[in-house]
Design a protein around this motif. Structure first.
Motif, short mmCIF file in Angstrom:
data_model
loop_
_atom_site.label_atom_id
_atom_site.label_comp_id
_atom_site.label_asym_id
_atom_site.label_seq_id
_atom_site.Cartn_x
_atom_site.Cartn_y
_atom_site.Cartn_z
N UNK A 71 0.85 -1.19 0.00
CA UNK A 71 0.00 0.00 0.00
C UNK A 71 0.88 1.24 0.00
N UNK A 72 0.67 2.13 -0.97
CA UNK A 72 1.49 3.33 -1.06
C UNK A 72 0.82 4.55 -0.44
N UNK A 73 -0.51 4.57 -0.39
CA UNK A 73 -1.22 5.76 0.06
C UNK A 73 -1.56 6.64 -1.13
N UNK A 74 -1.67 7.95 -0.88
CA UNK A 74 -2.00 8.89 -1.94
C UNK A 74 -0.77 9.17 -2.80
N UNK A 155 2.47 -9.87 6.74
CA UNK A 155 1.16 -9.48 7.24
C UNK A 155 0.99 -8.01 6.98
N UNK A 156 -0.14 -7.62 6.49
CA UNK A 156 -0.37 -6.20 6.29
C UNK A 156 -1.74 -5.85 6.82
N UNK A 157 -1.86 -4.72 7.43
CA UNK A 157 -3.17 -4.25 7.87
C UNK A 157 -3.19 -2.75 7.76
N UNK A 158 -4.26 -2.22 7.32
CA UNK A 158 -4.40 -0.77 7.30
C UNK A 158 -4.89 -0.31 8.65
N UNK A 159 -4.50 0.91 9.00
CA UNK A 159 -4.89 1.46 10.28
C UNK A 159 -6.28 2.05 10.15
N UNK A 160 -7.13 1.77 11.11
CA UNK A 160 -8.49 2.25 11.04
C UNK A 160 -8.59 3.68 11.56
N UNK A 162 -8.41 6.68 10.15
CA UNK A 162 -7.73 7.83 9.58
C UNK A 162 -8.37 8.17 8.24
N UNK A 163 -8.78 9.41 8.10
CA UNK A 163 -9.48 9.82 6.89
C UNK A 163 -8.64 9.52 5.65
N UNK A 164 -9.26 8.93 4.67
CA UNK A 164 -8.58 8.64 3.43
C UNK A 164 -7.90 7.29 3.42
N UNK A 165 -7.92 6.53 4.52
CA UNK A 165 -7.27 5.23 4.55
C UNK A 165 -8.33 4.14 4.55
#
Lengths: 171, 156
Positions: A71-74, A155-160, A162-165
């Motif tokens: 995941x790179x983000x914006x 293992x990867x998880x996105x953080x809950x 946070x706007x835009x994620x």
């Protein structure tokens, strides 16, 4: 330790390809060795949010499976954006793909190897059939090395929260 | 030049907190104009012309003429983005030191007009603690940092 490359040069091209709501996998320059992709270059036509890039194997008959992803983000638009110290497994013959929740990628309208595409989020996916765009080239490129990755399961998880994620579970 | 943490690139990976450092140039820095660029202001309704089933313009000349006619705005993009992975026990000071060191390293490559992908060498890392307890700590740490990114701005 040999250098691996995958995908087409990230440069300003003559057209655009909407990547929002689609998963797109470039057919140009499949990986020339097995190892880890550690850097990615992208050139966006318009800013893209929730960008995810991945390596894919092709089983034939336009059936693709994700090998690994990051995941790179914006990702900003208008100039080549480079990302280092990623850690994506790649095998010889793999392709590089991308998905996002918005935005468009720089694309050459003709004279290229084409790309696979499927409506929806398919990074990751297993044995999914994609459609084919025959001649376009996306500005999406990766480099890495043949050294083996460290032991242990990724293992990867996105953080809950946070706007835009996005949020999603581990693999 | 400036280093910032890009909150949308924050995640948990391989038992550690993964942070994305984005590096920006000042007007007096080398090759500033390469990432200080003008972008068209795309209207909310988007391109009014015909598009194919993938949403791509059918008439490229028409599309490019439309783009050329739009108002423009200046934007300063990162000259590079770099990911690091830290333990959930890493302090703010340690993260800021990482940002400073990374900014210096990558600006050095950039200012010498070298290819970052060719010059920078990845270093292999051990996977962190994959226990659910540590993963949860990582997630809380990542959320904390993502919500305080204004505290992590390093200038050089």
């Amino acid at each position: 330790m040999a250098v691996i490359d995958i995908g087409a040069a990230a440069e300003d091209r003559n057209s655009t390809g909407a990547i929002a709501t689609f998963t797109m996998v470039g057919k140009a320059n499949p990986a020339d060795d097995t190892g880890t992709i550690t850097s990615v270059e992208i050139w966006m036509e318009t800013e893209a949010a929730d960008v995810r890039v991945g390596t894919f194997s092709h089983a034939g008959s336009e059936v693709l499976s994700t090998r690994d992803y990051e995941d790179l983000g914006t990702v900003a638009a208008g100039s080549k954006q480079t990302f280092s110290d990623l850690d994506m497994d790649v095998s010889t013959g793999d392709y590089i793909g991308i998905q996002s929740s918005s935005g468009a990628i720089e694309m050459e309208s003709e004279g290229g190897s084409g790309y696979w595409y499927k409506n929806g989020d398919y990074i990751p996916c297993t044995s999914q059939t994609f459609s084919v765009a025959a001649v376009q080239t996306m500005s999406l490129y990766g480099e890495g090395a043949t050294e083996a990755p460290p032991a242990g399961q990724p293992y990867s998880a996105r953080v809950q929260g946070v706007q835009g994620m996005r949020t999603w579970g581990g693999i | 030049m400036i280093a910032r943490i890009e909150p949308t690139g924050t995640s948990v990976r391989k038992g550690k907190v993964q942070l994305r450092f984005s590096f920006y140039l000042d007007p007096t820095d080398a090759r500033y104009d390469e990432h200080h660029i003008q972008l068209p202001v795309i209207p909310e309704e988007g391109y009014p012309g015909e598009v194919d089933e993938r949403g791509n313009p059918v008439d490229l000349d028409d599309y490019n003429n439309w783009i050329e006619g739009l108002p423009k705005r200046w934007q300063n993009n990162p000259f590079h983005n770099h990911f690091v992975r830290v333990s959930p026990d890493t302090t703010d000071g340690e993260i800021k030191k990482l940002m400073q060191d990374s900014l210096a390293e990558f600006y050095g490559i950039w200012s010498r007009n070298e290819n970052i992908l060719k010059v920078w060498q990845p270093k292999r890392e051990e996977v962190g603690d994959m226990s659910p307890e540590n993963i949860e700590r990582c997630e809380l740490k990542a959320l904390d940092i993502a919500n305080r990114v204004s505290s992590f701005v390093e200038k050089a």
